[in-house]
Design a protein around this motif. Structure first.
Motif, PDB file in Angstrom:
ATOM      1  N   THR A 223     111.069  94.540 -18.618  1.00  0.00           N
ATOM      2  CA  THR A 223     110.398  93.397 -19.235  1.00  0.00           C
ATOM      3  C   THR A 223     111.409  92.495 -19.933  1.00  0.00           C
ATOM      4  OG1 THR A 223     110.031  94.687 -21.240  1.00  0.00           O
ATOM      5  CG2 THR A 223     108.273  94.688 -19.594  1.00  0.00           C
ATOM      6  N   TRP A 224     111.047  91.223 -20.050  1.00  0.00           N
ATOM      7  CA  TRP A 224     111.879  90.274 -20.807  1.00  0.00           C
ATOM      8  C   TRP A 224     110.969  89.363 -21.597  1.00  0.00           C
ATOM      9  CZ3 TRP A 224     112.186  84.927 -21.062  1.00  0.00           C
ATOM     10  CH2 TRP A 224     113.264  84.425 -21.829  1.00  0.00           C
ATOM     11  N   LEU A 225     111.233  89.285 -22.904  1.00  0.00           N
ATOM     12  CA  LEU A 225     110.519  88.375 -23.791  1.00  0.00           C
ATOM     13  C   LEU A 225     111.540  87.585 -24.588  1.00  0.00           C
ATOM     14  CD1 LEU A 225     107.777  90.822 -25.162  1.00  0.00           C
ATOM     15  CD2 LEU A 225     107.460  89.076 -23.402  1.00  0.00           C
ATOM     16  N   LYS A 226     111.230  86.357 -24.865  1.00  0.00           N
ATOM     17  CA  LYS A 226     112.144  85.539 -25.660  1.00  0.00           C
ATOM     18  C   LYS A 226     111.787  85.655 -27.137  1.00  0.00           C
ATOM     19  CE  LYS A 226     109.628  81.157 -25.849  1.00  0.00           C
ATOM     20  NZ  LYS A 226     109.782  79.700 -25.840  1.00  0.00           N
ATOM     21  N   ALA A 227     112.742  85.341 -27.991  1.00  0.00           N
ATOM     22  CA  ALA A 227     112.484  85.319 -29.424  1.00  0.00           C
ATOM     23  C   ALA A 227     111.542  84.160 -29.719  1.00  0.00           C
ATOM     24  CB  ALA A 227     113.797  85.169 -30.198  1.00  0.00           C
TER      25      ALA A 227
ATOM     26  N   GLU B 256     114.304  89.065 -30.395  1.00  0.00           N
ATOM     27  CA  GLU B 256     114.880  88.937 -29.060  1.00  0.00           C
ATOM     28  C   GLU B 256     114.494  90.119 -28.184  1.00  0.00           C
ATOM     29  OE1 GLU B 256     119.293  88.761 -26.955  1.00  0.00           O
ATOM     30  OE2 GLU B 256     119.088  88.882 -29.118  1.00  0.00           O
ATOM     31  N   ASN B 257     113.899  89.807 -27.021  1.00  0.00           N
ATOM     32  CA  ASN B 257     113.453  90.796 -26.044  1.00  0.00           C
ATOM     33  C   ASN B 257     112.428  91.763 -26.627  1.00  0.00           C
ATOM     34  OD1 ASN B 257     113.400  91.613 -23.400  1.00  0.00           O
ATOM     35  ND2 ASN B 257     115.097  93.059 -23.602  1.00  0.00           N
ATOM     36  N   GLY B 258     111.669  91.308 -27.633  1.00  0.00           N
ATOM     37  CA  GLY B 258     110.577  92.120 -28.165  1.00  0.00           C
ATOM     38  C   GLY B 258     111.018  93.379 -28.860  1.00  0.00           C
ATOM     39  N   GLY B 259     112.083  93.294 -29.639  1.00  0.00           N
ATOM     40  CA  GLY B 259     112.620  94.487 -30.285  1.00  0.00           C
ATOM     41  C   GLY B 259     111.700  95.098 -31.321  1.00  0.00           C
ATOM     42  N   ASN B 260     110.725  94.331 -31.849  1.00  0.00           N
ATOM     43  CA  ASN B 260     109.854  94.852 -32.905  1.00  0.00           C
ATOM     44  C   ASN B 260     108.473  95.254 -32.396  1.00  0.00           C
ATOM     45  OD1 ASN B 260     109.339  92.165 -32.359  1.00  0.00           O
ATOM     46  ND2 ASN B 260     108.727  91.645 -34.453  1.00  0.00           N
ATOM     47  N   ILE B 261     108.298  95.386 -31.064  1.00  0.00           N
ATOM     48  CA  ILE B 261     107.062  95.935 -30.504  1.00  0.00           C
ATOM     49  C   ILE B 261     107.431  96.989 -29.467  1.00  0.00           C
ATOM     50  CG2 ILE B 261     105.714  93.828 -30.907  1.00  0.00           C
ATOM     51  CD1 ILE B 261     106.091  93.079 -28.008  1.00  0.00           C
ATOM     52  N   SER B 262     106.460  97.795 -29.073  1.00  0.00           N
ATOM     53  CA  SER B 262     106.748  98.903 -28.161  1.00  0.00           C
ATOM     54  C   SER B 262     106.971  98.415 -26.736  1.00  0.00           C
ATOM     55  CB  SER B 262     105.589  99.902 -28.183  1.00  0.00           C
ATOM     56  OG  SER B 262     104.461  99.346 -27.510  1.00  0.00           O
TER      57      SER B 262
END
Length: 587
Positions: free
Chosen positions: A432-436, A481-487
């Protein structure tokens, strides 16, 4: 260093310098203003010693001080110094403008280049090294360029102006300066040639260290989980030691420049002082003119010390600029064909005799043929390394086929615009990839104009609405960045919601539910089933229970489709697919 290597290094340095000038060219007005202000400032500084010398002559002899003339000269000196100060202020403003505009342009060019680079380049180069080029190398380049503009122009003008005035005042004394000057220039050039090589090595090793640090930070959980901390420290110490050694050489040679030129300049100052004193004793010049020559000898020597430091910094700056230009010179991905068209697909995909390899002498996919009808659900299964994800990369044209062709609705994808082709696919990957940014921004990444109702509906369809609602600010919650604070599972649900919001005519699901719990996966599969109705879908899965309802299952091995058919048909054959299925669920 070999003679051929020296020649190549000089050629590279020359090319780099010329390209830097091209980046400076758009700011020609600021360059002209900088040169003009430098000339004004230097002229003002060179006039002051003449005024001081005249003032000394007006004060020699007891009771013979011409106070009126001294006062007039003092006022003139104050005015000239004020003009010089204003000119230097404008000079600094122009130089800062040039430097930071060029740095901005370089970074913009580098980022634009990354958007155009083929995926193969990004796959084969550490991301940390690319970050080092765009951030650290541009910063070092900016520092060198700023010092060059601030001190180089003024230094050269000071040297030329000083020589001109000294020639006008006394030819014999000036000739002493002219004769000794080449020694200082020779020393500076001799050292500069050697510093460039070490500074280039320094920038390369610094990029390696940045890549390693980036790798260790991203993988710190794995490092600690496997007790690899000591080995990681040893790896870092090795690169850091290498950087220390090459940096020491670069700093050592560059630090020789200033004391070497300072020694020569002190010799010049002493020689000028001795000859001027003898001339004054014999009546050739006045005491005031003696002070003028000593002042000019000092002013003449000072720029050599500054320029030697500037040359060192410019060597470092050019070495960093060369690494940036190396990135900019990488070949772009194959551009869209001149006759490339935009289209909206019905979902008919054909692969004809497709062959592909990442490494020229290691075939991966060979003679692959496939005909996917609109609306079909195609599952792709097989052992690791058989080419499943590679096939997805070819369908999306992240890589081009080496042989054969891939067509959508009868048109070769190489004759379609990449933007149009990829706009017809919705893709959910295992990685997966998510932006800040906010959760809302991430769901609407493919459709920034989506309404709040559409975003919420997509989140509900992906079964992400529940956990989003429990977040501190709901859809406005900012994720790192890249969803570091969610599972990991929550990140995957957001990626699924992103695709559901766009809902293109073709779907690619590459282990799209690999990080989701079984209960949620059942709900997601139901959502996928509704989403895939009437849409051509490619499903890559290792859990074979998720693809039993596929219209066609492709079984890949060593880059070939060895079996294809429905689940029941393949199980009845009792072939490779049946063995894979039974290995997961038993006979």
């Amino acid at each position: 260093m070999k003679k051929s290597d020296k020649k190549a290094a000089r050629a590279l340095q020359s090319r780099t310098f010329k390209r830097v000038l091209l980046y400076i060219k758009p700011y020609g007005l600021f360059v002209f203003s900088s040169l003009l202000c430098a000339a004004i400032s230097v002229a003002a500084q060179l006039i002051v010693p003449i005024f001081c010398g005249d003032a000394i002559d007006y004060m020699i002899g007891r009771g013979q001080v011409d106070f009126a003339s001294v006062l007039r000269l003092a006022i003139a000196i104050a005015v000239v110094v004020a003009v010089s100060a204003v000119a230097q202020w404008i000079l600094a403003a122009c130089n800062n403008r040039i430097t930071f505009c060029v740095s901005r342009d370089l970074r913009n060019a580098a980022i634009r280049k990354i958007q155009k680079l083929p995926l193969s380049y990004l796959d084969s180069h550490p991301s940390g090294d690319l970050v080092s080029r765009i951030i650290a190398d541009v910063d070092v380049f900016a520092d060198g360029l700023l010092m060059g503009f601030t001190q180089l122009f003024s230094g050269i003008l000071t040297i030329l102006g000083t020589l001109g005035i000294m020639l006008y005042l006394n030819l014999a004394i000036t000739m002493v300066v002219v004769v000794l000057t080449p020694l200082s220039l020779f020393l500076a050039a001799f050292i500069a040639k050697r510093t460039y090589r070490y500074f280039r090595e320094q920038t390369e090793v610094r990029g390696q260290e940045t890549a390693l640090i980036n790798e260790l930070i991203e993988g710190q959980k794995v490092v600690q989980a496997y007790g690899h901390e000591e080995q990681s420290l040893r790896d870092f110490d090795e690169v850091n030691e290498k950087l220390g050694k090459v940096s020491l050489k670069a700093v050592f040679f560059s630090s020789l420049t200033n004391p070497s030129t300072r020694l020569v300049n002190n010799i010049v100052y002493a020689a000028v002082g001795l000859i001027s004193a003898l001339s004054a004793v014999s009546g050739g010049i006045t005491i005031g003119q003696l002070s003028v020559f000593l002042s000019y000898a000092s002013q003449y020597a000072k720029p050599f010390n500054e320029i030697s430091g500037v040359v060192t910094e410019l060597q470092n700056a050019l070495a960093c600029a060369a690494r940036i230009f190396d990135l900019l010179d990488e070949p772009d991905q194959v551009p869209d064909a001149e006759d490339a068209v935009s289209f909206s697909s019905s979902g008919h995909v054909q692969l004809k005799d497709v062959a592909f390899r990442y490494v020229p002498d290691k075939p991966l996919i060979d003679h692959l043929n496939l005909d996917v009808k609109p609306g079909q659900r195609i599952a792709i299964v097989g052992p690791t390394g058989c080419g499943k994800t590679t096939l997805i990369n070819l369908l999306m044209r992240f890589y081009d086929v080496n042989e054969g062709s891939i067509a959508v609705d009868g048109t070769d994808i190489r004759h379609m615009t990449r933007h149009s082709l990829r706009g017809n696919y919705g893709m959910v990957l295992q990685d997966t990839w998510l932006k800040a940014g906010t959760i809302r921004d991430n769901i609407a990444y493919g459709r920034p104009d989506a309404t709040e109702e559409e975003i919420v509906a997509a989140a509900k369809a992906a079964h992400a609405h529940g956990f989003i609602r429990r977040m501190p600010q709901g859809y406005d919650t900012v994720i790192t960045e890249n969803g570091g604070n969610i599972s990991q599972g929550q990140k995957q649900l957001l990626c699924i919601a992103r695709v559901i919001l766009c809902l293109p005519p073709m779907l690619i699901l590459d282990e799209a539910t690999s990080s989701i719990d079984t209960r949620t996966e059942i709900k997601i599969q139901a959502a996928f089933a509704r989403m895939m109705e009437g849409r051509t879908s490619f499903i890559v899965a290792h859990r074979l229970s998720t693809i039993r309802e596929a219209d066609v299952i492709l079984v890949m091995k060593d880059g070939h489709i060895i079996e294809q058919g429905s689940h029941e048909t393949l199980m009845a054959k009792n072939g490779f697919y049946a063995k894979l299925y039974n290995s997961q669920f038993g006979d």
